[in-house]
Design a protein around this motif. Structure first.
Motif: not given
Length: 153
Positions: A45-53, A56-62, A78-83, A89-92
């Motif tokens: 949830r936090v990484a989707m608000i303030d995303p870094t590759p 996010l990579a540590q939290l999602v499966a290949d 594509s999930f990581i790239g779009d964020l 873009d999630f503000v909250t």
């Protein structure tokens, strides 16, 4: 007769323990497994608000399959790239009504996600129901699959 039944039951339990089957007879998964999944879901949830590759990579499966309420399905890339690029873009993000059920090395997580968005610079609001499937991989819980549906109005 009762004595024979008790002895037979004890023999079955002993045999199961000796063959390793007793672990399958254990009670429900521990609360600590549910807490670990909840912590991973919160980090996502936090990484989707303030995303870094990296985060996010540590939290999602290949093999991530990330289904959106509009029907689009993302992969991990594509999930990581779009964020990261602001297309998504999630503000909250607020999570409510969350339930977690751990089954072996997998977990089923359901919740309601309410968010303020700014997708591609366009402000919006979203409220969706989420089904997430998390899997323990290499000692960490990772999101393997996710499906969102719109809340009925």
């Amino acid at each position: 007769m009762f004595r024979k039944l008790v002895l037979a039951t004890a023999a079955v339990v002993a045999a199961a323990a000796l063959t390793g089957c007793a672990s399958n007879m254990s009670a429900a998964p521990s609360a600590s497994a549910e807490q670990a999944v909840a912590a991973a879901a919160e980090r996502l949830r936090v990484a989707m608000i303030d995303p870094t590759p990296a985060a996010l990579a540590q939290l999602v499966a290949d093999d991530l399959s990330y289904g959106h309420s509009g029907g689009r399905v993302d992969t991990k890339d594509s999930f990581i790239g779009d964020l990261v690029n602001g297309k998504s873009d999630f503000v909250t993000i607020a999570i409510t009504d969350q339930t977690i059920k751990v089954v072996g090395n997998s977990a089923i997580v359901r919740h309601t996600l309410t968010a303020d968005t700014n997708d591609a610079g366009k402000p919006g609001k979203v409220q969706i129901k989420i089904l997430g499937v998390w899997q323990q991989q290499g000692g960490s819980w990772k999101l393997l699959a996710r499906q969102a549906v719109r809340v009925a109005t």
